[in-house]
Design a protein around this motif. Structure first.
Motif, PDB file in Angstrom:
ATOM      1  N   UNK A 182       5.535  20.920   1.488  1.00 12.41           N
ATOM      2  CA  UNK A 182       4.411  21.013   0.549  1.00 12.41           C
ATOM      3  C   UNK A 182       3.741  22.381   0.619  1.00 12.41           C
ATOM      4  N   UNK A 183       4.487  23.394   0.162  1.00 12.18           N
ATOM      5  CA  UNK A 183       3.945  24.739   0.056  1.00 12.18           C
ATOM      6  C   UNK A 183       2.806  24.783  -0.961  1.00 12.18           C
ATOM      7  N   UNK A 211       6.782  11.091   8.544  1.00 10.45           N
ATOM      8  CA  UNK A 211       6.538  12.169   7.584  1.00 10.45           C
ATOM      9  C   UNK A 211       6.209  13.463   8.328  1.00 10.45           C
ATOM     10  N   UNK A 212       6.934  14.541   8.000  1.00 12.16           N
ATOM     11  CA  UNK A 212       6.696  15.860   8.599  1.00 12.16           C
ATOM     12  C   UNK A 212       6.318  16.838   7.488  1.00 12.16           C
ATOM     13  N   UNK A 213       5.025  17.072   7.277  1.00 13.82           N
ATOM     14  CA  UNK A 213       4.605  17.999   6.215  1.00 13.82           C
ATOM     15  C   UNK A 213       4.512  19.435   6.717  1.00 13.82           C
ATOM     16  N   UNK A 214       4.577  20.370   5.776  1.00 16.31           N
ATOM     17  CA  UNK A 214       4.299  21.760   6.103  1.00 16.31           C
ATOM     18  C   UNK A 214       2.807  21.967   6.322  1.00 16.31           C
ATOM     19  N   UNK A 215       1.989  21.365   5.454  1.00 13.72           N
ATOM     20  CA  UNK A 215       0.533  21.507   5.527  1.00 13.72           C
ATOM     21  C   UNK A 215      -0.115  20.129   5.573  1.00 13.72           C
ATOM     22  N   UNK A 216      -1.077  19.974   6.457  1.00 18.33           N
ATOM     23  CA  UNK A 216      -1.772  18.695   6.619  1.00 18.33           C
ATOM     24  C   UNK A 216      -3.006  18.687   5.725  1.00 18.33           C
TER      25      UNK A 216
END
Length: 425
Positions: free
Chosen positions: A16-17, A114-119
Motif C-alpha cells: 500500500x504505497x 496481513x503484512x502492509x507497507x504502511x500501517x
C-alpha cells in the motif's frame, strides 16, 4: 526464513504505497511514481502467499524473481488494485470490486496474516474486515493510540517534538502554517546561511525546497492552513540512516548505511555505514533504539528508520523518521533470504543504473549474465534487478552485494559497463 515469515500461515502482502502516511492523498503524481516500485514486494513471497500491488508485475520479472527464490511460478496469487482518486489502497479494493475476491483468498488460507507497507487506519480496518491479524501485532491489532503515534511520527513536526524529548540533536527550526512560511523563512535566514522548507508530511525528499540567504523565498503552493517545517540547512558530509525493528519483547537496530541523495531526494543506499567515527555511529544506533523504545511503548510493532546527517565537524543531527517499511527494508530482507542462514552479512547497495539504450527485462538480465554479475542464491556477490523493468527501459533499479565496500564498488562499476556505459559516464 526471514523475519516477515516468522509465524504460521500465509502472508497477504499489501503493497500500500498509496497511503496518507507518506504524503497527502491528493499528491497523485508522486503516489503513482512510488507505486511503480511496488513489484519489489515479490521478494517477500512464499508459495500460497497473496501479493496485493497497485501496478501489474511483468511476466519476465515474475519468472526471474521466482527462479531465484526457488519457488514455483504460479504458486503466489497476485492481485492488482488500480488507484482510486484520494483513496488509500486498502479502500480502493472495495471501489474496484476486489474486496470479496480477496476475502475468498484469505478464507482459503486459514491462519493468513496481513503484512502492509504502511500501517494506516484503512489498512487496520481492512485487516479487521478480512479477519486477519497484522504481522507482528498482538491479538486485537494496534489501537487508536498506536495509529496516532504512527501518523504523527511520519510528519516532520511530530518527529521533532519526540526527538527533542528523548535527547536527539536537531537542526534549529520552526513548525508553521503555509501562511507563515515566508516570514519564518526570513527569520531563520537572518540566523543561518541556508534553510530547508519542508512539507510537514512528505517522504523521499518530495516537496523540499532549499533557500539561501539573499534568495527570495518562494511562497509554498499550499493552503494557508497547511503545516510546514523550516529548518537550518546543516552543511554535511554524509546523509545516514539506521533501520530499527520493534517487537513486544525487544528493540533492535538491524542495519545502518549511507543514503545516496540527488537534490535532496533519496536515490539509493549503501550499507553498512563506514568511514565515520565510531562514537558517531554509536550515537546513531543509540538514537534509533531510543526511538524504537518509544514506539514499542505506544504499541507499534515492526520496522522503522531514523534519518540523520553528519555535519562537517562530525556532529550528528537527526532529521526525520519513517515508521513504515522503507525503500531499504525489502532489499535487506531479499539479501538475507538469498544469502542463506548463517552467512556473514555482506556489503550491499541499492541505486539506479542507466542503460545506454532501452532494454527488455530479459535483455537486461542477459547483460548481467554476460558480465558475470547475475546474482543467484548463495553467491558471494552480484546484482539483482529487484523492482521490475522501468517504463523507459533505461533506468534499472538494482541491489548489489559483495564481501566488502571495495568489492562492492567494483561490482557497481562493472554493472555500469554491462549496461553500455563506461566508468566515467
Amino acid at each position: 526464513m526471514i523475519a516477515e515469515h516468522e509465524g504460521a500461515g500465509a502472508l497477504v502482502i499489501l503493497a500500500n504505497f498509496v497511503s496518507p502516511l507518506a504524503v497527502d492523498l491528493s499528491e497523485a503524481s508522486v503516489l503513482r511514481q512510488w507505486s511503480e516500485q511496488a513489484p519489489r514486494k515479490i521478494w517477500l513471497t512464499r508459495p500460497r502467499d497473496v501479493l496485493v500491488v497497485p501496478v501489474p508485475l511483468g511476466d519476465a520479472f515474475r519468472r526471474y524473481a521466482f527462479e531465484r527464490l526457488r519457488i514455483p511460478d504460479g504458486s503466489v496469487t497476485v492481485v492488482t488494485v488500480p488507484d482510486a482518486p484520494h483513496m488509500a489502497m486498502a479502500q480502493a479494493l472495495a471501489v474496484h470490486g476486489l474486496l470479496e475476491p480477496l476475502r475468498a483468498l484469505v478464507h482459503a488460507r486459514p491462519g493468513a496474516r496481513l503484512l502492509p507497507t504502511a500501517l494506516d487506519e484503512a489498512t487496520v480496518a481492512l485487516a479487521a474486515d478480512l479477519g486477519t491479524p497484522l504481522v507482528a501485532f498482538e491479538a486485537g491489532g494496534p489501537g487508536m493510540e498506536t495509529l496516532r503515534t504512527v501518523s504523527d511520527l511520519n510528519t516532520k513536526s511530530g518527529f521533532r517534538a519526540l526527538a527533542g524529548r528523548i535527547g536527539m540533536r536537531l537542526p534549529a527550526g520552526r513548525v508553521c502554517t503555509g501562511a507563515e512560511v515566508f516570514p519564518v523563512t526570513c527569520d531563520l535566514l537572518a540566523e543561518h546561511e541556508r534553510v530547508v522548507v519542508k512539507p510537514d508530511r512528505s517522504a523521499g525528499g518530495h516537496g523540499l525546497r532549499f533557500v539561501a540567504r539573499g534568495e527570495e523565498p518562494a511562497q509554498p503552493p499550499a493552503a494557508p492552513g497547511s503545516r510546514w517545517v523550516v529548518e537550518q540547512y546543516v552543511d554535511h558530509t554524509r546523509a545516514v540512516s539506521a533501520q530499527g525493528h520493534t517487537t513486544a519483547e525487544r528493540v533492535a537496530v538491524l542495519f545502518d548505511g549511507e543514503m545516496r541523495m540527488d537534490g535532496g531526494s533519496f536515490a539509493g543506499y549503501s550499507s553498512p555505514l563506514g568511514g565515520l567515527p565510531e562514537a558517531t555511529r554509536a550515537e546513531l544506533a543509540d538514537w534509533t533504539r531510543a526511538l524504537g523504545r518509544q514506539l514499542a511503548a505506544d504499541g507499534y510493532r515492526g520496522p522503522y528508520s531514523l534519518d540523520a546527517v553528519c555535519a562537517t565537524d562530525g556532529t550528528l543531527y537527526a532529521l526525520e523518521c519513517n515508521v513504515r517499511r522503507t525503500a531499504t527494508t525489502t532489499a535487506y530482507a531479499m539479501l538475507t533470504r538469498l544469502r542463506g542462514a548463517g552467512l556473514p552479512a555482506p556489503a550491499w547497495s541499492t541505486g539506479t543504473a542507466h542503460a545506454a539504450c532501452a532494454l527488455s527485462f530479459d535483455a537486461a538480465v542477459t547483460c548481467l549474465t554476460e558480465a558475470g554479475l547475475d546474482f543467484r542464491p548463495g553467491d558471494g556477490e552480484g546484482v539483482i534487478f529487484y523492482a521490475d523493468a522501468p517504463a523507459n527501459g533505461t533506468d534499472w533499479r538494482y541491489a548489489a552485494f559483495a564481501a566488502d565496500h571495495g568489492r562492492l564498488t567494483e561490482v557497481e562499476v562493472r554493472l555500469t559497463a554491462a549496461l553500455g556505459h563506461d566508468d566515467g559516464s
